[in-house]
Design a protein around this motif. Structure first.
Motif, PDB file in Angstrom:
ATOM      1  N   ASN A  58       1.069  -1.837  -0.093  1.00 26.26           N
ATOM      2  CA  ASN A  58       0.431  -0.267  -0.091  1.00 26.26           C
ATOM      3  C   ASN A  58       0.898   1.036   0.146  1.00 26.26           C
ATOM      4  O   ASN A  58       0.067   2.284  -0.349  1.00 26.26           O
ATOM      5  CB  ASN A  58      -0.940   0.265   1.493  1.00 26.26           C
ATOM      6  N   GLY A  59       2.083   1.174   0.752  1.00 27.01           N
ATOM      7  CA  GLY A  59       3.110   2.232   1.098  1.00 27.01           C
ATOM      8  C   GLY A  59       3.460   2.690  -0.576  1.00 27.01           C
ATOM      9  O   GLY A  59       3.676   3.795  -1.147  1.00 27.01           O
ATOM     10  N   GLN A  60       3.939   1.661  -1.348  1.00 26.60           N
ATOM     11  CA  GLN A  60       4.636   1.589  -2.293  1.00 26.60           C
ATOM     12  C   GLN A  60       3.467   2.197  -3.759  1.00 26.60           C
ATOM     13  O   GLN A  60       3.764   1.926  -4.628  1.00 26.60           O
ATOM     14  CB  GLN A  60       4.790   0.019  -2.592  1.00 26.60           C
ATOM     15  N   GLY A  61       1.790   2.205  -3.221  1.00 24.13           N
ATOM     16  CA  GLY A  61       1.183   2.898  -4.507  1.00 24.13           C
ATOM     17  C   GLY A  61      -0.041   1.508  -4.698  1.00 24.13           C
ATOM     18  O   GLY A  61      -1.285   1.547  -5.661  1.00 24.13           O
ATOM     19  N   LEU A  62      -0.086   0.578  -3.699  1.00 24.54           N
ATOM     20  CA  LEU A  62      -1.339  -0.811  -4.795  1.00 24.54           C
ATOM     21  C   LEU A  62      -2.427   0.153  -3.608  1.00 24.54           C
ATOM     22  O   LEU A  62      -2.309   0.507  -2.337  1.00 24.54           O
ATOM     23  CB  LEU A  62      -0.712  -1.774  -3.938  1.00 24.54           C
ATOM     24  N   PRO A  63      -3.458  -0.102  -4.569  1.00 24.03           N
ATOM     25  CA  PRO A  63      -5.179   0.221  -3.550  1.00 24.03           C
ATOM     26  C   PRO A  63      -5.302  -0.352  -2.736  1.00 24.03           C
ATOM     27  O   PRO A  63      -4.948  -2.146  -2.568  1.00 24.03           O
ATOM     28  CB  PRO A  63      -5.887   0.086  -5.070  1.00 24.03           C
ATOM     29  N   THR A  64      -6.111   0.318  -1.811  1.00 23.14           N
ATOM     30  CA  THR A  64      -6.093  -0.726  -0.195  1.00 23.14           C
ATOM     31  C   THR A  64      -7.288  -1.730  -0.620  1.00 23.14           C
ATOM     32  O   THR A  64      -7.629  -2.381   0.783  1.00 23.14           O
ATOM     33  CB  THR A  64      -6.357  -0.383   0.469  1.00 23.14           C
ATOM     34  N   ASP A  65      -8.019  -1.673  -1.259  1.00 21.78           N
ATOM     35  CA  ASP A  65      -9.078  -2.221  -1.570  1.00 21.78           C
ATOM     36  C   ASP A  65      -8.974  -4.025  -1.616  1.00 21.78           C
ATOM     37  O   ASP A  65      -7.525  -4.537  -2.361  1.00 21.78           O
ATOM     38  CB  ASP A  65     -10.177  -1.992  -2.925  1.00 21.78           C
ATOM     39  N   SER A  66      -9.945  -4.682  -1.435  1.00 17.28           N
ATOM     40  CA  SER A  66      -9.649  -6.068  -1.110  1.00 17.28           C
ATOM     41  C   SER A  66      -9.237  -6.837  -3.102  1.00 17.28           C
ATOM     42  O   SER A  66      -8.096  -7.693  -2.608  1.00 17.28           O
ATOM     43  CB  SER A  66     -10.600  -7.425  -0.874  1.00 17.28           C
ATOM     44  N   VAL A  67     -10.018  -6.324  -3.726  1.00 17.75           N
ATOM     45  CA  VAL A  67      -8.886  -7.114  -4.661  1.00 17.75           C
ATOM     46  C   VAL A  67      -7.823  -6.858  -5.702  1.00 17.75           C
ATOM     47  O   VAL A  67      -7.060  -8.288  -5.482  1.00 17.75           O
ATOM     48  CB  VAL A  67     -10.436  -6.799  -6.056  1.00 17.75           C
ATOM     49  N   SER A  68      -7.393  -5.907  -5.582  1.00 15.64           N
ATOM     50  CA  SER A  68      -6.233  -4.897  -5.891  1.00 15.64           C
ATOM     51  C   SER A  68      -5.026  -5.987  -4.327  1.00 15.64           C
ATOM     52  O   SER A  68      -4.059  -6.774  -5.394  1.00 15.64           O
ATOM     53  CB  SER A  68      -6.141  -3.533  -5.595  1.00 15.64           C
ATOM     54  N   VAL A  69      -5.711  -5.971  -3.053  1.00 16.34           N
ATOM     55  CA  VAL A  69      -4.385  -6.256  -2.457  1.00 16.34           C
ATOM     56  C   VAL A  69      -4.434  -8.261  -3.034  1.00 16.34           C
ATOM     57  O   VAL A  69      -3.741  -8.190  -3.042  1.00 16.34           O
ATOM     58  CB  VAL A  69      -5.088  -6.414  -1.306  1.00 16.34           C
TER      59      VAL A  69
END
Length: 215
Positions: free
Chosen positions: A80-91
């Motif tokens: 997340n700190g690197q820019g990945l969105p926090t929604d479940s699908v993105s994780v």
């Protein structure tokens, strides 16, 4: 203390047996789930796979969630700190990319995944010690933060001239590379790379790239 150790050993035995089902679910998740949206992912895992495994009496952790086998909260926080969105699908997609053995194909119209991957593979290169550095006279060498350089992930497109040179350099140096704007047909010269068709030549491992064998 002997009682505690005895109970711990029993617990480890149970966990070891449950790993069969846990790893099976996690492996299936990485291999097959990426093409589906959140609704179908949930249905596949909890209404199809786990139900079928329960019927077949495959041992697994009760209430298993595939994501817990693939990453932990600390890793997700870094992503997340690197820019990945926090929604479940993105994780989930991030976990798939981080654990898959094949090269992932991203359909990413908003460029969120691409930005994250590039940031994830950005490397800070510290100043190297000069060859003539004399520690007896000058003491231990300490890199100057002002002389740090940023090494970003290389991105190429199949329409670029000599893009194969960039792929060759990435393979030789063990560096990540991203090929953007892939279409339905991929240059056949990349097939050995995509299939990981590694050949052993003596002690060296090589892969065919065009008319070359890259070590």
């Amino acid at each position: 203390e002997n009682v505690l150790w005895t109970e711990a050993v029993k617990s480890f035995d149970v966990q070891e047996a449950q790993y069969v089902g846990d790893v099976l679910v996690a492996s299936a998740f990485v291999s097959y789930i990426g093409a589906f949206n959140a609704k179908y992912r949930t249905q596949l895992v909890f209404e199809q796979w786990i139900v079928d495994m329960t019927e077949r009496k495959i041992p697994m952790t009760e209430g298993i969630v595939p994501l817990t086998m693939l990453c932990d909260d600390a890793e997700v926080a870094v992503w997340n700190g690197q820019g990945l969105p926090t929604d479940s699908v993105s994780v989930q997609n991030g976990a798939i990319i981080a654990n898959c053995k094949r090269w992932p194909l991203l359909i990413d119209p908003q460029l969120q995944g691409i930005k994250w991957i590039r940031k994830k593979h950005t490397e800070i290169v510290q100043e190297s010690k000069p060859e003539d550095w004399n520690e007896e006279e000058k003491g231990e060498f300490v890199p100057n933060p002002e002389n740090e350089t940023t090494k970003e992930m290389r991105c190429v497109q199949l329409t670029q001239g000599k893009y194969l040179n960039a792929v060759e350099m990435a393979i030789q140096n063990g560096e990540p590379i991203m090929i953007e704007n892939i279409r339905e047909d991929i240059d056949a010269v990349l097939d050995p790379v995509l299939m990981r068709s590694v050949i052993r030549r003596g002690r060296a491992m090589v892969i065919k790239l065009g008319d070359k064998e890259v070590e």
